[in-house]
Design a protein around this motif. Sequence first.
Motif, mmCIF file in Angstrom:
data_model
loop_
_atom_site.group_PDB
_atom_site.id
_atom_site.type_symbol
_atom_site.label_atom_id
_atom_site.label_comp_id
_atom_site.label_asym_id
_atom_site.label_seq_id
_atom_site.Cartn_x
_atom_site.Cartn_y
_atom_site.Cartn_z
ATOM 1 N N GLU A 75 93.741 83.541 48.549
ATOM 2 C CA GLU A 75 94.880 84.417 48.282
ATOM 3 C C GLU A 75 94.426 85.757 47.715
ATOM 4 O O GLU A 75 94.956 86.809 48.089
ATOM 5 C CB GLU A 75 95.846 83.725 47.324
ATOM 6 N N LEU A 76 93.456 85.736 46.814
ATOM 7 C CA LEU A 76 92.917 86.980 46.262
ATOM 8 C C LEU A 76 92.312 87.833 47.365
ATOM 9 O O LEU A 76 92.541 89.054 47.424
ATOM 10 C CB LEU A 76 91.859 86.652 45.208
ATOM 11 N N VAL A 77 91.548 87.211 48.242
ATOM 12 C CA VAL A 77 90.922 87.954 49.338
ATOM 13 C C VAL A 77 91.976 88.528 50.274
ATOM 14 O O VAL A 77 91.883 89.688 50.694
ATOM 15 C CB VAL A 77 89.938 87.050 50.096
ATOM 16 N N ALA A 78 92.994 87.744 50.611
ATOM 17 C CA ALA A 78 94.042 88.238 51.503
ATOM 18 C C ALA A 78 94.725 89.474 50.919
ATOM 19 O O ALA A 78 94.939 90.477 51.618
ATOM 20 C CB ALA A 78 95.065 87.138 51.776
ATOM 21 N N THR A 89 92.947 92.687 62.467
ATOM 22 C CA THR A 89 93.153 92.154 63.814
ATOM 23 C C THR A 89 92.821 90.672 63.942
ATOM 24 O O THR A 89 93.288 90.014 64.882
ATOM 25 C CB THR A 89 92.287 92.928 64.824
ATOM 26 N N GLY A 90 92.007 90.127 63.022
ATOM 27 C CA GLY A 90 91.651 88.722 63.167
ATOM 28 C C GLY A 90 90.673 88.270 62.112
ATOM 29 O O GLY A 90 90.215 89.046 61.265
ATOM 30 N N SER A 91 90.360 86.978 62.163
ATOM 31 C CA SER A 91 89.429 86.380 61.208
ATOM 32 C C SER A 91 88.481 85.460 61.961
ATOM 33 O O SER A 91 88.806 84.946 63.046
ATOM 34 C CB SER A 91 90.191 85.578 60.151
ATOM 35 N N SER A 92 87.306 85.221 61.381
ATOM 36 C CA SER A 92 86.356 84.308 61.993
ATOM 37 C C SER A 92 85.467 83.717 60.920
ATOM 38 O O SER A 92 85.342 84.259 59.823
ATOM 39 C CB SER A 92 85.502 85.018 63.055
ATOM 40 N N GLY A 93 84.846 82.581 61.257
ATOM 41 C CA GLY A 93 83.934 81.931 60.327
ATOM 42 C C GLY A 93 84.074 80.424 60.384
ATOM 43 O O GLY A 93 84.737 79.875 61.272
ATOM 44 N N VAL A 94 83.427 79.766 59.424
ATOM 45 C CA VAL A 94 83.476 78.311 59.348
ATOM 46 C C VAL A 94 84.928 77.861 59.198
ATOM 47 O O VAL A 94 85.723 78.479 58.478
ATOM 48 C CB VAL A 94 82.607 77.816 58.181
ATOM 49 N N PHE A 101 91.929 81.257 54.631
ATOM 50 C CA PHE A 101 92.282 82.676 54.664
ATOM 51 C C PHE A 101 93.521 82.902 55.523
ATOM 52 O O PHE A 101 94.425 83.663 55.142
ATOM 53 C CB PHE A 101 91.123 83.515 55.191
ATOM 54 N N ASN A 102 93.584 82.273 56.681
ATOM 55 C CA ASN A 102 94.730 82.474 57.573
ATOM 56 C C ASN A 102 96.038 82.059 56.922
ATOM 57 O O ASN A 102 97.067 82.722 57.097
ATOM 58 C CB ASN A 102 94.531 81.687 58.868
ATOM 59 N N ALA A 103 96.011 80.956 56.183
ATOM 60 C CA ALA A 103 97.231 80.512 55.505
ATOM 61 C C ALA A 103 97.708 81.573 54.514
ATOM 62 O O ALA A 103 98.903 81.878 54.430
ATOM 63 C CB ALA A 103 96.981 79.188 54.789
ATOM 64 N N ALA A 104 96.760 82.140 53.758
ATOM 65 C CA ALA A 104 97.119 83.173 52.786
ATOM 66 C C ALA A 104 97.566 84.456 53.485
ATOM 67 O O ALA A 104 98.539 85.099 53.059
ATOM 68 C CB ALA A 104 95.930 83.442 51.864
ATOM 69 N N TRP A 105 96.869 84.835 54.559
ATOM 70 C CA TRP A 105 97.180 86.084 55.248
ATOM 71 C C TRP A 105 98.550 86.023 55.943
ATOM 72 O O TRP A 105 99.343 86.960 55.849
ATOM 73 C CB TRP A 105 96.097 86.413 56.271
ATOM 74 N N SER A 262 82.759 76.743 63.857
ATOM 75 C CA SER A 262 83.435 77.978 63.468
ATOM 76 C C SER A 262 84.550 78.281 64.454
ATOM 77 O O SER A 262 84.575 77.746 65.576
ATOM 78 C CB SER A 262 82.444 79.148 63.425
ATOM 79 N N VAL A 263 85.463 79.140 64.036
ATOM 80 C CA VAL A 263 86.586 79.544 64.886
ATOM 81 C C VAL A 263 86.824 81.038 64.723
ATOM 82 O O VAL A 263 86.456 81.643 63.715
ATOM 83 C CB VAL A 263 87.886 78.778 64.530
ATOM 84 N N GLU A 264 87.460 81.601 65.736
ATOM 85 C CA GLU A 264 87.916 82.995 65.671
ATOM 86 C C GLU A 264 89.393 83.037 65.999
ATOM 87 O O GLU A 264 89.837 82.403 66.956
ATOM 88 C CB GLU A 264 87.142 83.881 66.637
ATOM 89 N N TYR A 265 90.142 83.774 65.169
ATOM 90 C CA TYR A 265 91.589 83.917 65.343
ATOM 91 C C TYR A 265 91.948 85.382 65.528
ATOM 92 O O TYR A 265 91.285 86.282 64.985
ATOM 93 C CB TYR A 265 92.343 83.395 64.121
ATOM 94 N N LYS A 266 93.022 85.610 66.253
ATOM 95 C CA LYS A 266 93.600 86.944 66.425
ATOM 96 C C LYS A 266 94.960 86.965 65.739
ATOM 97 O O LYS A 266 95.732 86.014 65.852
ATOM 98 C CB LYS A 266 93.761 87.263 67.910
ATOM 99 N N PHE A 267 95.255 88.056 65.020
ATOM 100 C CA PHE A 267 96.534 88.205 64.335
ATOM 101 C C PHE A 267 97.464 89.110 65.134
ATOM 102 O O PHE A 267 97.032 90.102 65.723
ATOM 103 C CB PHE A 267 96.339 88.804 62.940
ATOM 104 N N SER A 268 98.737 88.744 65.137
ATOM 105 C CA SER A 268 99.743 89.598 65.771
ATOM 106 C C SER A 268 101.033 89.486 64.950
ATOM 107 O O SER A 268 101.295 88.472 64.301
ATOM 108 C CB SER A 268 100.005 89.154 67.208
ATOM 109 N N ASN A 269 101.829 90.535 64.973
ATOM 110 C CA ASN A 269 103.089 90.578 64.231
ATOM 111 C C ASN A 269 104.284 90.362 65.142
ATOM 112 O O ASN A 269 104.196 90.536 66.341
ATOM 113 C CB ASN A 269 103.229 91.929 63.507
#
Length: 269
Positions: A75-78, A89-94, A101-105, A262-269
Amino acid sequence: MEARVHDDPETFRPLAMPLLAADPVRNTVLLTAAESLSADSVMITLHDGDDVVGLVTQVLPYPLVVTAMPIEAAELVARTVHGVRPQLTGSSGVVAHVEAFNAAWTELTGATATMQFGSRLFRLGELVPPKVDGRARQAAEVDLPLVTKWRDAFMAETFPEEAEAQAKRRPDSDGVIILWEVDGQPVSYAGARGPYAGMVRVAPVYTPEELRGHGYASAATAAVSQWALDQGAEHVLLFTDVANPTPNRLYPRLGYEPLDDSVEYKFSN
């Protein structure tokens, strides 16, 4: 825990590198990214008193890499990332770190996170070269047109969204290329980068479609892995597509052992 935003790679790297180098295998992508930082990169370190306990970074146009983020700091990072890159635009990593991170973002921004692909990190144990007709040799300048053609075909097949950017780089600009030949004709190739922080990362590995099924990719991978060992690499690494069963069967036969997904995600609104 405190988050600190940096706008200069020269102030970020001295804080980040000791943390990353303490676990170079898990942080292999971040170590590579740290070499490409610029003033428009996201550079955030996480501190517990005098200790650097985590970090995140983004090198455009790639997603934010969160592997070195403590999960409890999501949450702090988000919030901190939103302050400097609200249109992330997105996140990636383990996987576990990205999910946190995605849940917080998405809670903070209302964005939707869509998975793009998953990958699996392998580390070489004891190399077991396959018995395949042919021989290995290091690519020379005369091979550059063929290697470029094969590199571009690999990117178009595997990472089409990055193919155009990669096409502008020389294939041998930052590593080695090993060709596997049969009767004097190249039939497959494997590249590698490093050593860096004791690591060599194998990529790409490519065989033209009409030449597949003969073990040439295995032979080229084994040959470039031996090259890495000869350079003194402590860790020889490679990534596979989790959804592709062929390389996930192939590499363990050569002595590679699976580590993190690991995974990579894309964010969209």
